[in-house]
Scaffold this motif. Structure first.
Motif, PDB file in Angstrom:
ATOM      1  N   LYS A   1       0.468 -24.687-115.409  1.00  0.00           N
ATOM      2  CA  LYS A   1       1.426 -24.837-114.310  1.00  0.00           C
ATOM      3  C   LYS A   1       2.523 -23.786-114.379  1.00  0.00           C
ATOM      4  N   GLU A   2       3.018 -23.487-115.583  1.00  0.00           N
ATOM      5  CA  GLU A   2       4.097 -22.509-115.705  1.00  0.00           C
ATOM      6  C   GLU A   2       3.636 -21.122-115.286  1.00  0.00           C
ATOM      7  N   PHE A   3       2.452 -20.733-115.702  1.00  0.00           N
ATOM      8  CA  PHE A   3       1.944 -19.425-115.299  1.00  0.00           C
ATOM      9  C   PHE A   3       1.645 -19.386-113.797  1.00  0.00           C
ATOM     10  N   GLN A   4       1.172 -20.501-113.258  1.00  0.00           N
ATOM     11  CA  GLN A   4       0.946 -20.554-111.822  1.00  0.00           C
ATOM     12  C   GLN A   4       2.268 -20.436-111.056  1.00  0.00           C
ATOM     13  N   ARG A   5       3.303 -21.099-111.564  1.00  0.00           N
ATOM     14  CA  ARG A   5       4.609 -20.999-110.915  1.00  0.00           C
ATOM     15  C   ARG A   5       5.142 -19.573-110.975  1.00  0.00           C
ATOM     16  N   LEU A   6       4.961 -18.928-112.125  1.00  0.00           N
ATOM     17  CA  LEU A   6       5.391 -17.540-112.259  1.00  0.00           C
ATOM     18  C   LEU A   6       4.614 -16.650-111.298  1.00  0.00           C
ATOM     19  N   GLY A   7       3.303 -16.846-111.234  1.00  0.00           N
ATOM     20  CA  GLY A   7       2.489 -16.066-110.316  1.00  0.00           C
ATOM     21  C   GLY A   7       2.885 -16.274-108.867  1.00  0.00           C
ATOM     22  N   ASN A   8       3.138 -17.520-108.498  1.00  0.00           N
ATOM     23  CA  ASN A   8       3.555 -17.821-107.119  1.00  0.00           C
ATOM     24  C   ASN A   8       4.891 -17.153-106.793  1.00  0.00           C
ATOM     25  N   SER A   9       5.775 -17.105-107.783  1.00  0.00           N
ATOM     26  CA  SER A   9       7.088 -16.479-107.566  1.00  0.00           C
ATOM     27  C   SER A   9       6.932 -14.983-107.310  1.00  0.00           C
ATOM     28  N   PHE A  10       6.051 -14.325-108.086  1.00  0.00           N
ATOM     29  CA  PHE A  10       5.799 -12.910-107.838  1.00  0.00           C
ATOM     30  C   PHE A  10       5.197 -12.713-106.448  1.00  0.00           C
ATOM     31  N   GLN A  11       4.295 -13.578-106.058  1.00  0.00           N
ATOM     32  CA  GLN A  11       3.685 -13.485-104.731  1.00  0.00           C
ATOM     33  C   GLN A  11       4.751 -13.636-103.643  1.00  0.00           C
ATOM     34  N   SER A  12       5.698 -14.534-103.876  1.00  0.00           N
ATOM     35  CA  SER A  12       6.762 -14.743-102.905  1.00  0.00           C
ATOM     36  C   SER A  12       7.618 -13.490-102.744  1.00  0.00           C
ATOM     37  N   VAL A  13       7.917 -12.823-103.860  1.00  0.00           N
ATOM     38  CA  VAL A  13       8.685 -11.576-103.798  1.00  0.00           C
ATOM     39  C   VAL A  13       7.927 -10.533-102.985  1.00  0.00           C
ATOM     40  N   SER A  14       6.634 -10.415-103.228  1.00  0.00           N
ATOM     41  CA  SER A  14       5.818  -9.441-102.495  1.00  0.00           C
ATOM     42  C   SER A  14       5.823  -9.739-101.004  1.00  0.00           C
ATOM     43  N   GLN A  15       5.704 -11.002-100.659  1.00  0.00           N
ATOM     44  CA  GLN A  15       5.710 -11.382 -99.244  1.00  0.00           C
ATOM     45  C   GLN A  15       7.052 -11.072 -98.589  1.00  0.00           C
ATOM     46  N   ALA A  16       8.139 -11.265 -99.339  1.00  0.00           N
ATOM     47  CA  ALA A  16       9.465 -10.949 -98.796  1.00  0.00           C
ATOM     48  C   ALA A  16       9.605  -9.451 -98.527  1.00  0.00           C
ATOM     49  N   PHE A  17       9.088  -8.635 -99.444  1.00  0.00           N
ATOM     50  CA  PHE A  17       9.184  -7.183 -99.276  1.00  0.00           C
ATOM     51  C   PHE A  17       8.425  -6.710 -98.034  1.00  0.00           C
ATOM     52  N   MET A  18       7.428  -7.448 -97.624  1.00  0.00           N
ATOM     53  CA  MET A  18       6.595  -7.034 -96.485  1.00  0.00           C
ATOM     54  C   MET A  18       7.224  -7.367 -95.132  1.00  0.00           C
ATOM     55  N   LEU A  19       8.340  -8.085 -95.126  1.00  0.00           N
ATOM     56  CA  LEU A  19       8.927  -8.527 -93.862  1.00  0.00           C
ATOM     57  C   LEU A  19       9.639  -7.405 -93.107  1.00  0.00           C
ATOM     58  N   ASP A  20       9.996  -6.314 -93.784  1.00  0.00           N
ATOM     59  CA  ASP A  20      10.654  -5.184 -93.111  1.00  0.00           C
ATOM     60  C   ASP A  20       9.823  -3.927 -93.353  1.00  0.00           C
ATOM     61  N   PRO A  21       8.725  -3.771 -92.566  1.00  0.00           N
ATOM     62  CA  PRO A  21       7.732  -2.708 -92.835  1.00  0.00           C
ATOM     63  C   PRO A  21       8.303  -1.303 -92.965  1.00  0.00           C
ATOM     64  N   PRO A  22       9.264  -0.890 -92.108  1.00  0.00           N
ATOM     65  CA  PRO A  22       9.709   0.508 -92.241  1.00  0.00           C
ATOM     66  C   PRO A  22      10.309   0.816 -93.615  1.00  0.00           C
ATOM     67  N   GLN A  23      10.906  -0.204 -94.248  1.00  0.00           N
ATOM     68  CA  GLN A  23      11.576   0.032 -95.528  1.00  0.00           C
ATOM     69  C   GLN A  23      10.745  -0.411 -96.732  1.00  0.00           C
ATOM     70  N   SER A  24       9.524  -0.857 -96.531  1.00  0.00           N
ATOM     71  CA  SER A  24       8.717  -1.394 -97.636  1.00  0.00           C
ATOM     72  C   SER A  24       7.685  -0.389 -98.107  1.00  0.00           C
ATOM     73  N   SER A  25       7.337  -0.522 -99.420  1.00  0.00           N
ATOM     74  CA  SER A  25       6.295   0.311-100.013  1.00  0.00           C
ATOM     75  C   SER A  25       5.036  -0.536-100.160  1.00  0.00           C
ATOM     76  N   GLU A  26       4.002  -0.171 -99.453  1.00  0.00           N
ATOM     77  CA  GLU A  26       2.770  -0.964 -99.501  1.00  0.00           C
ATOM     78  C   GLU A  26       2.188  -1.005-100.912  1.00  0.00           C
ATOM     79  N   ALA A  27       2.254   0.128-101.613  1.00  0.00           N
ATOM     80  CA  ALA A  27       1.694   0.177-102.970  1.00  0.00           C
ATOM     81  C   ALA A  27       2.462  -0.753-103.916  1.00  0.00           C
ATOM     82  N   LEU A  28       3.807  -0.759-103.793  1.00  0.00           N
ATOM     83  CA  LEU A  28       4.603  -1.648-104.642  1.00  0.00           C
ATOM     84  C   LEU A  28       4.313  -3.110-104.315  1.00  0.00           C
TER      85      LEU A  28
END
Length: 562
Positions: free
Chosen positions: A400-427
């Motif tokens: 569960k802890e590793f899943q929570r950590l993984g989900n948190s990283f996924q959430s950060v990635s999804q947030a970065f994608m909300l403003d496409p002009p300023q986001s890095s697709e590779a990152l």
């Protein structure tokens, strides 16, 4: 339904599924119904948890009262609580001695044998204590129950005029020293067969007595547990393919066959620690995980049997491994059950060295082993508890802890994608992949116990079943020492012939040599088993963390080109 009853736990039991509850030694319990089901009580522990636990692990607290006094007594589950001397009823006998089994382990006895087999000698096997195997049923006859043969003569015959000088008998007829028949053997009251067909030799090794190695060592595999049915599906059971290495011919055995062999070994070999079989389970008998766990533990049990110089030569064991014909099986089964060289008579089959051993030195060595066995039993129990907790964390908390950590990283990635002009697709992809990596690591942690911790727990369970027997076995030797001291005192006082006292001392030497040989074998096997266990565990741990490192390194490389 019976009224609730109070009880006290006499052994610690660790639950292994959601229907069971854990109980601790000396813990006060409530039993909902005194009528156990397949050897299990349903009740509540002191922490308020409700569920199943083995009936043989608890003693029911009986309340007795009269006009002047109220008395509280503790009676083993299934005993007659209103009497100071009890004989367990058939309904609550140990699982391995009951005439009825779980559906997966037994069916009508017509298939197992075409008639009930009556063994003339009472079942006086020692009480192995814990792990679901309680004290053996006792006969009403307080003496050793062996069938006399026409051609038998008493060892060290004592004339009727000397009977009054015989060493006193233990008044505790439920003592393992008495029930095992060793008291009768030491006092010379076990009749000697005119011809003893079997013989087991004890040799002197560098550090003490040893069982003579088997002339033809072998191993035995247990494979392919298969669910089968009979009587048009009414009865269901699991069959195992058992293949001894020295024949290469497989036979098929069910749990009840292993159970029968175990009961015969207990019955015959008084001074040998026979490890308990894997326990039965009240629920989930056909679940894949349970079947796999039972197979692993049966393999360890069988490995111990084949590695023991005495147990591996037992005719009943050979019959179990090799007989494939139903008719011959029944004949061999009855022959094993009518074996007279059991319990105290087994002591007559032992050939001991001529070397002199001072009984005081032997007693000190046995006391040292007793302290060692107690400490080892405690440490094995502790390691079992820690390993079991670690398994639970692997299956639950770590995942569960590793899943929570993984989900948190996924959430950060999804947030970065909300403003496409300023986001890095590779990152974004790298961070998202990092999240999935940690989710995968969580699954790896959940899978890992089947490769290391489960196998460690299996081996620890085997040793718990071995260690729990030694207090009773050591008690046999202690009882023999006491008889030697008593006989020598009587001889010094002129109440017993010195020859008679010497005979008791000689037979005590036999018991002592046998116990020391068993102690030596235990130490030899312990070193092999724990070396293998630790090497296997560390090897799997290293491989596991290397796989984790590989996952993390591949993920790290995704950031190199950013």
């Amino acid at each position: 339904m019976s009224a609730k009853a109070k009880a006290k736990a006499i052994y610690t039991f660790q639950s292994e599924n959601k229907e069971e509850i854990s109980i601790q030694e000396n813990e006060e319990l409530v039993i909902f119904d005194e009528n156990s089901v397949d050897g299990w009580f349903q009740g509540e522990n002191s922490r308020g948890e409700k569920g199943l636990f083995p009936a043989s692990y608890v003693e029911i607290i009986r309340m007795r009262s009269n006009s002047n006094v109220t008395d509280c007594s503790i009676s083993p589950a299934g005993s007659l609580g209103n009497d100071s001397s009890y004989f367990p009823s058939t309904l609550n006998a140990p699982l391995h001695l009951q005439a009825s089994y779980d559906d997966d382990d037994d069916d009508d006895w017509d298939d197992w044998d075409d008639r009930s087999t009556v063994v003339d000698d009472g079942d006086h096997a020692r009480s192995p204590g814990a792990n679901g195997h309680a004290r053996s049923p006792l006969s009403n006859n307080p003496n050793v129950h062996y069938r006399a043969k026409p051609h038998m003569e008493r060892q060290d015959s004592i004339s009727s005029s000397r009977k009054g000088s015989m060493v006193g008998r233990n008044l505790n007829r439920f003592s393992s020293f008495v029930r095992s028949g060793v008291e009768a053997f030491v006092l010379g009251d076990v009749p000697m067969n005119a011809k003893i067909a079997e013989s087991y030799t004890i040799e002197m090794g560098p550090v003490g007595p040893l069982w003579k190695e088997s002339p033809q060592p072998f191993s035995c595999s247990i494979e392919d547990p298969t669910k089968q049915t009979k009587f048009k599906g009414i009865k269901t059971y699991i069959s195992y393919r058992v293949t001894p290495s020295h024949t290469g011919r497989p036979v098929y055995r069910r749990y009840k066959h292993f159970d029968w062999l175990y009961s015969r070994l207990l019955h015959k070999f008084t001074v040998i620690s026979v490890p308990h079989l894997p326990e039965k389970q009240a629920t989930g008998r056909f679940e894949e995980d349970f079947i796999e766990k039972r197979k692993r533990r049966l393999i360890l049990w069988m490995n111990h049997m084949t590695s023991h110089p005495v147990l591996s030569q037992y005719e009943g064991f050979e019959h179990f491994m090799m007989c494939a014909d139903d008719k011959q099986w029944k004949l061999g089964k009855r022959r094993a059950e009518k074996d007279e060289m059991v319990g105290a008579h087994f002591m007559l089959t032992l050939q001991i060295p001529n070397e002199h051993q001072d009984l005081q030195d032997v007693e000190e060595r046995i006391d040292t082993f007793k302290a060692f066995a107690k400490k080892m039993d405690d440490s094995v129990m502790q390691l079992t508890h820690v390993a079991s907790e670690l398994v639970r964390k692997h299956l639950g908390g770590f995942r569960k802890e590793f899943q929570r950590l993984g989900n948190s990283f996924q959430s950060v990635s999804q947030a970065f994608m909300l403003d496409p002009p300023q986001s890095s697709e590779a990152l974004n992809k790298a961070i998202s992949h990092t999240g999935r990596t940690y989710e995968n690591i969580g699954e790896m942690f959940a899978e890992q116990p089947k490769y290391d911790l489960f196998h460690m727990l299996d081996k620890l369970s085997l040793y718990q079943g071995l260690l729990v027997n030694f207090p009773d076995i050591i008690h046999l030797q202690k009882g023999a020492f006491a008889k030697v001291k008593e006989s020598q005192r009587m001889s010094d006082e002129g109440k017993m012939d010195q020859d008679e006292a010497d005979g008791i001392r000689k037979r005590c030497r036999t018991v002592g040599f046998a116990l020391q040989a068993e102690m030596s074998h235990f130490h030899q096997q312990r070193e092999v088993d724990f070396k293998d266990m630790m090497q296997a565990y560390l090897t799997e741990q290293i491989a596991f963390y290397q796989r984790v490192v590989q996952q993390l390194e591949r993920t790290l490389h995704m950031y190199d080109s950013l």
